[in-house]
Design a protein around this motif. Structure first.
Motif, PDB file in Angstrom:
ATOM      1  N   UNK A   1       5.083 -23.575 -43.672  1.00 39.17           N
ATOM      2  CA  UNK A   1       3.681 -23.153 -43.683  1.00 39.17           C
ATOM      3  C   UNK A   1       2.783 -24.231 -44.302  1.00 39.17           C
ATOM      4  N   UNK A   2       3.276 -24.881 -45.316  1.00 42.22           N
ATOM      5  CA  UNK A   2       2.487 -25.954 -45.925  1.00 42.22           C
ATOM      6  C   UNK A   2       2.226 -27.094 -44.947  1.00 42.22           C
ATOM      7  N   UNK A   3       3.206 -27.344 -44.079  1.00 43.73           N
ATOM      8  CA  UNK A   3       3.057 -28.472 -43.155  1.00 43.73           C
ATOM      9  C   UNK A   3       2.354 -28.095 -41.864  1.00 43.73           C
ATOM     10  N   UNK A   4       2.355 -26.812 -41.508  1.00 46.50           N
ATOM     11  CA  UNK A   4       1.819 -26.415 -40.203  1.00 46.50           C
ATOM     12  C   UNK A   4       0.508 -25.646 -40.285  1.00 46.50           C
ATOM     13  N   UNK A   5       0.082 -25.248 -41.482  1.00 46.82           N
ATOM     14  CA  UNK A   5      -1.120 -24.452 -41.651  1.00 46.82           C
ATOM     15  C   UNK A   5      -1.981 -25.053 -42.766  1.00 46.82           C
ATOM     16  N   UNK A   6      -3.265 -24.731 -42.797  1.00 47.98           N
ATOM     17  CA  UNK A   6      -4.129 -25.218 -43.879  1.00 47.98           C
ATOM     18  C   UNK A   6      -3.939 -24.395 -45.148  1.00 47.98           C
ATOM     19  N   UNK A   7      -2.703 -24.344 -45.629  1.00 42.24           N
ATOM     20  CA  UNK A   7      -2.369 -23.564 -46.822  1.00 42.24           C
ATOM     21  C   UNK A   7      -1.869 -24.521 -47.908  1.00 42.24           C
TER      22      UNK A   7
END
Length: 773
Positions: free
Chosen positions: A312-318
């Motif tokens: 999620x850190x690498x694929x989303x703006x999170x």
């Protein structure tokens, strides 16, 4: 039915028989006299002391021997070589697992004088290896015939039993040679070997009855015990109202956090109490957006929370800022409550001595926007200025679960969501693993862990009453209690009320994941093999990793080395599509996906009311189309009675099979059925599609050599080419282990193929017998 039981070599028995015949005990002359006196010492209750070799999952635990009159036809039908067929010895055998739970029970009737006695098998289970796709033919009225071989002295008997059996392709006969003798009255030895199934075993038993009790059992009549008859009968009530879920996209730079949980799940531990509070806080914080993610410790059932976090850190703006612990998490989220649009009304206190109080506390937390705390966190609440909304401490001591949940229902059920209900089961007594609770709190669900067995009338009626008030294709989240009931009673109850199960109690971060939507341009693309270049083989094997995506086998060694089908649960398309996106993106050329389990969630189609089954299957088909899934795994244990569904009736009825074949031929190209070996195999001429049941279950404890031998035995018992072997790989078996098993098979004979090639072969060349049960 009959596989026979266990004991030392016949040479020892012969020696004892000769010694007794030479004067230690009165010799019996004719076979008739020997047979009559044998009963005196063999009759009784026997409990196993030792057995060799060990069997998968089960072992012969108890043996009950009594005398039966051949004139009594309730137990079978006699075909005698002797017009005066005498009494029978009735050997009732109870097979149990290591914890003492019953796996199977069967019976053999031995003529004590002469002749052959034939009867219908009472159990389909082949107990020497319950994971093989062979069974006794319980439809055959004379499917098991036993003859006395000889009897020596007053305490030894040898017999031969030939039984009708079924494999996926054919009917065949198994013959078992067995002998039993009593040593010094209190020890019984039992040995057998079978052909062509090649089982052999030896057991020693200790007598559990006194001489007087054994003598009292020697009356003619129907002996042995009856199988349990506590079959679950599902209700057919259903209230159909539609309900939908929603998601929210993360905003660039939005406040998101990660907290690492500790590995303590005992109620009285303050570490656990803080984790329980954090899981409830997570549900509140994630109601409108993905705010709080929890990384679970090593050893958690769903093992890849760190992998998903990094994805999620690498694929989303999170950003997922790291929190230092539960107190830091509470401080950070409360201080940013306004920015997060979060309202925390206060706290509810649960009782660390009453597990059900925490379950009820989660219901209150969702309805009243409160934290769940124990008395040890009261100073912390004062520090943050939070007020008490409910205090359950000591309230429920001495109360039954039905009384506790009855109180909760009366006070809070009216305010709860009718599309989601949570069973807070799994680990029990002094432990809880509440991974799924965040989703229930976020959705204002009602929480319980009521017993779903009909025998517990009070709890079952309350559980059924709750589900009758749910709406539409409601979701039954969490899992049944390991201390109370069974997966099959739990799932049957959900299905009978029109709902669907989405396990487990350890399924984490769902309130967070449901707020992560898919990229607008993302399309699920399953792997598809070249159907024009299928290798030639005598045996085609397809490997299906059940529970694989749910319990973390995806990250285990060897993935990508063999063609594998990985189960995808349909609710995850709505609840956590980003997780499925990760799996689809990480898939190798040998990773294929298959739909599960039976419908739009985990359901038992035989238990679903027939009037709504078609609509449930169409909903499933729509999800399968979005996920590019063209094959489906079905499992139905609604007819199961015992504690082990792997040995119970998991076949499909003809009406249910027809409903599946009505689904679009282009969309769905083949069906698998079962969990352990199951025996529904059907080729539908109208649509030219096959439904095949699993023929082998790879027990995680099975050695590589033994598993390879199992597959070779199945190939011998299914000689028509090609033999189509669907193999269920349990999630704890790695691809690496399976690769080692396959390497022991002749590569010219055995080929592992992708699931789409497997069904291309099955649909064009169905070499299996058509049967439903």
């Amino acid at each position: 039915y009959l596989s026979l039981l266990l004991i030392p070599s016949s040479s020892g028995a012969r020696a004892r028989g000769r010694a007794e015949a030479e004067g230690e005990r009165p010799a019996a002359g004719a076979a008739g006299a020997a047979g009559a006196s044998d009963s005196d010492r063999l009759v009784g209750e026997w409990r196993v002391a030792s057995c060799s070799p060990a069997l998968p999952l089960t072992g012969l635990a108890e043996l009950q021997i009594s005398t039966v009159s051949a004139a009594r036809r309730e137990t079978g039908r006699a075909t005698s070589l002797d017009p005066h067929l005498g009494p029978l010895l009735n050997l009732t055998r109870r097979w149990k697992d290591a914890s003492g739970r019953r796996v199977a029970e069967d019976r053999v009737l031995v003529p004590a004088v002469s002749g052959i006695y034939c009867t219908r098998p009472i159990s389909r289970v082949w107990p020497y290896n319950i994971y093989l796709g062979i069974e006794y033919d319980i439809q055959n009225e004379n499917g098991s015939c036993t003859s006395l071989v000889n009897a020596e002295g007053e305490s030894l008997i040898r017999y031969r039993t030939c039984s009708a059996m079924l494999s996926a392709q054919k009917r065949f006969t198994e013959c078992a040679e067995a002998e039993a003798f009593v040593d010094a009255y209190d020890k019984l030895h039992y040995a057998l070997s079978t052909s062509p199934t090649n089982a052999s075993s030896t057991c020693t038993f200790s007598r559990v009855q006194s001489r007087a009790a054994a003598a009292a059992a020697r009356h003619p009549g129907l002996g042995g015990s009856r199988l349990d008859t506590d079959a679950y009968i599902p209700r057919q009530d259903f209230r159909a109202t539609a309900a939908r879920r929603h998601q929210a996209d993360p905003v660039q730079g939005y406040l998101t956090y990660n907290l690492n949980l500790t590995n303590n799940w005992t109620l009285t531990s303050q570490d656990f109490q803080l984790s329980a509070m954090m899981i409830g806080l997570q549900g509140l914080a994630n109601r409108d957006a993905p705010v709080l993610y929890l990384t679970y410790p090593e050893g958690w059932d769903i093992s890849y929370t760190s992998t998903v976090r990094d994805y999620l850190r690498s694929s989303r703006p999170l950003k997922l800022q790291e929190l230092e612990g539960p107190i830091d998490a509470l401080r950070t989220i409360i201080s940013n409550a306004k920015a997060l649009n979060l309202s925390i009304s206060g706290y509810v206190v649960w009782d660390t001595e009453v597990r059900e109080s925490l379950v009820v506390a989660y219901t209150i937390a969702g309805v009243r926007d409160a934290l769940v705390i124990s008395k040890h966190q009261l100073p912390l609440m004062e520090q943050f200025g939070l007020k008490e909304v409910e205090n359950l401490n000591k309230m429920f001591r001495g109360k039954s679960p039905a009384e506790i949940y009855g109180w909760a229902k009366q006070k809070y059920f009216a305010a709860c969501n009718r599309t989601v209900i949570v069973w807070a089961g799994g680990e029990c007594n002094t432990k809880m693993k509440p991974g799924v609770m965040d989703y229930g709190v976020s959705n204002r669900a009602f929480f319980t862990d009521l017993d779903t067995r009909t025998q517990n009338t009070e709890e079952y009626n309350m559980a059924n009453g709750l589900l009758e008030e749910m709406e539409g294709d409601f979701m039954m989240m969490g899992w049944h209690s390991y201390c109370k009931d069974f997966e099959h009673t739990f799932t049957t109850l959900a299905s009978a009320n029109g709902g669907r199960v989405h396990g487990l109690n350890t399924n984490p971060n769902l309130s967070f994941m449901t707020r992560i939507s898919l990229p607008s341009n993302f399309t699920f693309q399953n792997r598809h093999s070249n159907l024009d270049s299928i290798p030639s083989a005598n045996v085609y094997i397809t490997l299906v990793q059940t529970d694989g995506l749910g319990l973390g086998a995806w990250d285990k060694p060897g993935r990508g080395k063999l063609p594998y089908a990985w189960e995808v649960m349909m609710p995850d398309l709505d609840i956590q599509p980003a997780l499925l996106q990760m799996f689809y993106e990480q898939a190798s050329e040998n990773d294929f996906f298959v739909a599960a389990l039976s419908g739009p969630g985990y359901v038992y189609p035989k238990a679903i009311p027939s009037k709504i089954l078609p609509s449930r299957l169409l909903a499933m088909e729509r999800s399968m189309n979005i996920l590019d899934l063209h094959h489906l795994v079905i499992f139905d244990a609604s007819a199961a009675v015992g504690e082990h569904t792997v040995t119970e009736d998991t076949t499909l009825s003809e009406p249910v099979v027809k409903e599946y074949f009505r689904l679009n031929r282009t969309s769905i190209q083949g069906f698998l059925n079962g969990y352990g070996p199951t025996f529904t195999n059907v080729f539908d001429n109208a649509t030219q599609r096959a439904l095949l049941s699993f023929d082998y279950y790879l027990d995680p404890e099975r050695s590589i050599q033994d598993a390879a031998s199992d597959i070779q035995l199945l190939a011998r018992l299914n000689p028509r080419e090609p033999y189509l072997l669907a193999m269920h790989v349990r999630e704890w078996s790695t691809v690496e282990k399976v690769e080692q098993i396959i390497s022991m098979l002749d590569p010219e004979v055995y080929k592992v193929v992708p699931i789409d090639q497997f069904f291309t072969i099955a649909n064009s060349n169905p070499t299996f017998m058509n049967r439903y049960t």
